[in-house]
Write a protein that holds these residues in place. Structure first.
Motif, mmCIF file in Angstrom:
data_model
loop_
_atom_site.group_PDB
_atom_site.id
_atom_site.type_symbol
_atom_site.label_atom_id
_atom_site.label_comp_id
_atom_site.label_asym_id
_atom_site.label_seq_id
_atom_site.Cartn_x
_atom_site.Cartn_y
_atom_site.Cartn_z
ATOM 1 N N ILE A 1 -1.070 2.643 -3.287
ATOM 2 C CA ILE A 1 -2.525 2.666 -3.976
ATOM 3 C C ILE A 1 -1.879 1.162 -4.523
ATOM 4 O O ILE A 1 -0.631 0.908 -5.181
ATOM 5 C CB ILE A 1 -2.679 2.990 -5.625
ATOM 6 C CG1 ILE A 1 -4.097 4.342 -4.687
ATOM 7 C CG2 ILE A 1 -3.852 2.402 -5.987
ATOM 8 C CD1 ILE A 1 -4.554 5.126 -5.631
ATOM 9 N N SER A 2 -2.323 -0.324 -5.157
ATOM 10 C CA SER A 2 -2.876 -1.345 -5.483
ATOM 11 C C SER A 2 -3.788 -1.849 -6.360
ATOM 12 O O SER A 2 -4.724 -0.854 -5.903
ATOM 13 C CB SER A 2 -1.852 -2.294 -4.237
ATOM 14 O OG SER A 2 -1.799 -3.851 -5.301
ATOM 15 N N GLN B 1 2.692 -3.158 4.583
ATOM 16 C CA GLN B 1 2.799 -3.346 2.658
ATOM 17 C C GLN B 1 1.800 -4.499 2.911
ATOM 18 O O GLN B 1 1.289 -5.246 3.698
ATOM 19 C CB GLN B 1 4.193 -4.077 3.298
ATOM 20 C CG GLN B 1 5.405 -3.531 3.613
ATOM 21 C CD GLN B 1 5.590 -2.081 3.438
ATOM 22 O OE1 GLN B 1 5.109 -1.192 2.539
ATOM 23 N NE2 GLN B 1 6.160 -0.858 5.013
ATOM 24 N N PHE B 2 0.634 -3.928 2.249
ATOM 25 C CA PHE B 2 -0.179 -4.523 1.723
ATOM 26 C C PHE B 2 -0.454 -5.372 0.410
ATOM 27 O O PHE B 2 -0.581 -4.991 -0.980
ATOM 28 C CB PHE B 2 -1.719 -3.134 1.699
ATOM 29 C CG PHE B 2 -1.360 -2.833 0.834
ATOM 30 C CD1 PHE B 2 -2.621 -2.380 -0.320
ATOM 31 C CD2 PHE B 2 -1.116 -1.624 1.270
ATOM 32 C CE1 PHE B 2 -2.763 -0.960 -1.112
ATOM 33 C CE2 PHE B 2 -1.169 -0.489 0.458
ATOM 34 C CZ PHE B 2 -2.152 -0.089 -0.701
ATOM 35 N N MET B 3 -0.665 -6.626 0.013
ATOM 36 C CA MET B 3 -0.633 -7.121 -0.970
ATOM 37 C C MET B 3 -2.203 -7.147 -1.726
ATOM 38 O O MET B 3 -2.931 -8.024 -0.551
ATOM 39 C CB MET B 3 -0.119 -9.171 -0.917
ATOM 40 C CG MET B 3 1.669 -8.615 -0.681
ATOM 41 S SD MET B 3 2.489 -7.974 -2.196
ATOM 42 C CE MET B 3 2.904 -6.644 -1.929
ATOM 43 N N CYS C 1 -2.732 -7.972 4.577
ATOM 44 C CA CYS C 1 -1.701 -6.806 5.766
ATOM 45 C C CYS C 1 -1.174 -7.132 7.420
ATOM 46 O O CYS C 1 -2.263 -8.403 7.593
ATOM 47 C CB CYS C 1 -2.199 -6.273 5.383
ATOM 48 S SG CYS C 1 -3.970 -5.221 6.454
ATOM 49 N N LYS C 2 -0.931 -6.759 7.444
ATOM 50 C CA LYS C 2 -0.624 -7.112 9.225
ATOM 51 C C LYS C 2 -1.787 -5.755 9.776
ATOM 52 O O LYS C 2 -2.089 -5.653 9.143
ATOM 53 C CB LYS C 2 0.913 -6.472 9.735
ATOM 54 C CG LYS C 2 1.643 -7.221 10.860
ATOM 55 C CD LYS C 2 2.882 -5.976 11.124
ATOM 56 C CE LYS C 2 3.110 -6.737 12.810
ATOM 57 N NZ LYS C 2 3.079 -5.855 13.304
ATOM 58 N N ASN D 1 3.755 -0.782 -4.011
ATOM 59 C CA ASN D 1 3.280 -0.167 -2.898
ATOM 60 C C ASN D 1 5.125 0.355 -1.351
ATOM 61 O O ASN D 1 4.691 -0.012 -0.752
ATOM 62 C CB ASN D 1 2.148 -0.373 -2.840
ATOM 63 C CG ASN D 1 2.004 -1.968 -1.713
ATOM 64 O OD1 ASN D 1 2.363 -2.152 -1.002
ATOM 65 N ND2 ASN D 1 0.796 -2.951 -2.297
ATOM 66 N N VAL D 2 5.476 -1.229 -1.601
ATOM 67 C CA VAL D 2 6.035 -1.275 -0.943
ATOM 68 C C VAL D 2 7.813 -0.537 -0.042
ATOM 69 O O VAL D 2 8.363 -0.090 -1.208
ATOM 70 C CB VAL D 2 7.213 -2.758 -1.135
ATOM 71 C CG1 VAL D 2 7.836 -3.508 0.479
ATOM 72 C CG2 VAL D 2 5.508 -3.847 -0.961
#
Length: 624
Positions: free
Chosen positions: A147-148, A210-212, A226-227, A593-594
């Motif tokens: 979670i972020s 990996q979502f920022m 994210c990618k 979360n990374v």
């Protein structure tokens, strides 16, 4: 005379700026005022025995002497404004009451604002009901994973961004076709904002997505980066595509790896989930990925990400690829709705630079005090301009911690454990120079875990320990106990200024007299389940609301469509602004979360008291 006056004025101005920076940043950051989040008071009320426990935010932008009034059902409870810690036990409170907080100007004594009322939680956790995805493959189920948080709506409150993992998710070293990855956004009240379907061409597993989540353009609302790939569907139901790419092509090979096809990097709107901008992922995998250490889709798809203030003021997003051999980082600014590359770092020569020095995690801090952030990339540090800052040569590792661990030594310290044999398996080093401060006795093991935290008030500074060696060390490298706590996360939960130990669904307190851990809390008693297999971490731990103590989120083991958000009800006498207004801590929440999740740390030491802590030099744009 006129020239002399101008020179004196310039000297005075520069001296004033440096003095102001030192007062605000304790010598560890800069002349620059950073853009950070506007937050409301985050008032939370929890039913306890007896009464109701109330907790609210002190902001990093507040006057240090700001005071507060507390209201129950519109009636003020305090006879004079409160000047101490931002929590209160209302012994006469009940679950049927509502509460609000009034902010009192310390000079005029006038109440300048009052929060909206909040209802009382019936227990120490809040349940957030979600919509669980349906699998497209047989015998596959979804559970909440990492979670972020970020303010997606612009109301000063954190929203929850959830990555859903299918049960057939795979490590990069494992073959097997996986189901799709979904990312959802919910408000704290449980309203679903959007769902992003990353599609069949993004593999499910800890190393891939990996979502920022961060406000990159300063509009008061966070974005998601994210990618992505052909087949990704944004929060508005539209394909994310570049040029003539086909969204219906499945690039997975028979082993489940994706070693061909387009790769993207996408910014999504935080409020709607709509695609804002998409660019090719840099660098591309390049053929079969053999330039990254193998040719089967393993090491080429080891991704990292973080947020950093590379210009000292505005946040940039950094996306990485590779760390076993070739190691890369690409930094972007989000300007006028477009991702604009700031720099690209590529270490592609064996034994040089960041080649082989990356971790399964990443951290960010201004390690040289120039006001610009550096990226702590495991055993090396990348400067704010994308050049090499320092290198220890310790190689790849699984755990990484960055903070002012030794308050008697200038700057930050890094505690790292490594997998590399014939090198020290844990070490404390100076990220500014790469110099080892002290290291382990053992140099021939794969050390999987290490933790640094301030758990013993009889030793100034942090304590640290790791999986492969017995005992706890103080920050000077002296062994202070032959036993040790668990090696996972740290958290502020009780009322003192030391860390508690968070592992799986338990919080322990280190008994420094008897050299043992005492159980404080078991979230499993409320149905909580940890994530990421043997890593056994929470979905997230962060200071989400209330005072400076941290919250922790797990999913409900009995019903994985629910999140359980826990908060402490232990009073504290210590007054500290929200941890989320400390830049080092806030950036740690972004990268938590990374891959192999690591706990957040403050950018300053609080173990000996709060009298001389630095206040952040920040501005907080509010959404229109």
């Amino acid at each position: 005379m006129k020239t002399r006056a101008i020179i004196l004025a310039v000297i005075f101005a520069v001296s004033f700026l440096f003095d102001t920076a030192a007062q605000n940043w304790d010598g560890k950051s800069s002349l620059f005022q950073r853009q950070m989040e506007y937050l409301d008071r985050g008032l939370v009320a929890v039913h306890t025995d007896p009464g109701v426990f109330l907790s609210w935010r002190l902001l990093g932008t507040d006057d240090r002497n700001v005071k507060f009034n507390v209201y129950r059902n519109g009636v003020k409870l305090n006879s004079s404004p409160l000047t101490g810690a931002t929590n209160l036990q209302d012994a006469q409170g009940t679950v049927s009451n509502v509460y609000s907080i009034g902010v009192v100007d310390p000079v005029s004594g006038e109440e300048t604002s009052r929060t909206e009322t909040v209802e009382v939680w019936s227990n120490i956790y809040k349940t957030l009901q979600m919509v669980r995805p349906e699998a497209s493959m047989p015998d596959v189920v979804y559970t909440p994973n990492d979670i972020s948080v970020g303010d997606l709506t612009g109301n000063g409150q954190y929203d929850i961004i959830v990555k859903w993992n299918p049960s057939n998710a795979r490590d990069n070293a494992q073959a097997g076709i996986t189901d799709k990855v979904y990312i959802d956004a919910y408000t704290l009240d449980g309203k679903k904002l959007w769902r992003i379907d990353l599609g069949v061409n993004i593999r499910a597993g800890a190393h891939y997505t990996q979502f920022m989540v961060y406000d990159l353009d300063g509009d008061g609302r966070a974005e998601l980066v994210c990618k992505t790939a052909p087949g990704t569907i944004d929060g508005q139901g539209k394909f994310v595509l570049m040029g003539s790419d086909d969204p219906n092509v499945d690039y997975r090979n028979s082993n489940g790896f994706i070693v061909s096809g387009p790769e993207y990097l996408t910014v999504f709107d935080g409020l709607t989930g709509a695609e804002r901008h998409t660019i090719p992922y840099n660098p591309p995998r390049g053929g079969d990925g053999s330039g990254w250490g193998d040719n089967r889709g393993n090491r080429v798809d080891r991704f990292l990400a973080c947020i950093a203030y590379l210009d000292g003021v505005k946040p940039s997003v950094i996306m990485g690829r590779g760390y076993y051999t070739r190691s890369t980082l690409a930094a972007y600014d989000f300007v006028n709705g477009k991702l604009v590359e700031r720099w690209f770092h590529d270490s592609n020569t064996a034994g040089e630079g960041a080649w082989g020095q990356g971790n399964h995690n990443i951290s960010v801090a201004d390690v040289d005090g120039d006001g610009y952030d550096e990226i702590i990339f495991g055993s090396c540090v990348i400067d704010h301009d994308g050049t090499m800052k320092s290198r220890t040569g310790l190689g790849h590792g699984d755990a990484l911690h960055v903070s002012d661990m030794d308050p008697d030594r200038p700057g930050y310290e890094v505690w790292q454990v490594t997998e590399s044999r014939n090198r020290w398996n844990h070490a404390l080093y100076d990220p500014n120079t790469g110099a080892l401060i002290w290291h382990s006795e053992n140099d021939n093991t794969d050390n999987g875990r290490g933790l640094a935290a301030d758990i013993d008030p009889t030793h100034r500074g942090f304590e640290m320990w790791s999986s492969t060696e017995a005992g706890i060390y103080n920050v000077k490298g002296e062994k202070i106990a032959d036993t040790k706590p668990t090696v996972n996360f740290r958290i502020y939960w009780d009322g003192d200024l030391q860390d508690e130990i968070l592992d799986r669904t338990n919080i322990d307190k280190w008994d420094w007299v008897n050299k043992k851990s005492d159980r404080m809390m078991s979230f499993a008693d409320y149905g909580a389940a940890s994530i990421n297999g043997t890593k056994a971490n929470p979905c997230i731990s962060a200071d989400l609301f209330g005072d400076w103590r941290e919250e922790v989120i797990y999913y409900n083991s009995a019903d994985p469509s629910q999140l359980l958000i826990f908060t402490t009800t232990i009073p504290t006498e210590h007054r500290l602004y929200t941890l989320m207004h400390d830049p080092v801590y806030r950036l740690a929440i972004a990268w938590q979360n990374v891959v192999y999740n690591q706990p957040p740390h403050l950018g300053f030491y609080i173990g000996c008291g709060l009298e001389n802590i630095p206040y952040p030099f920040i501005f907080t744009p509010k959404a229109e």
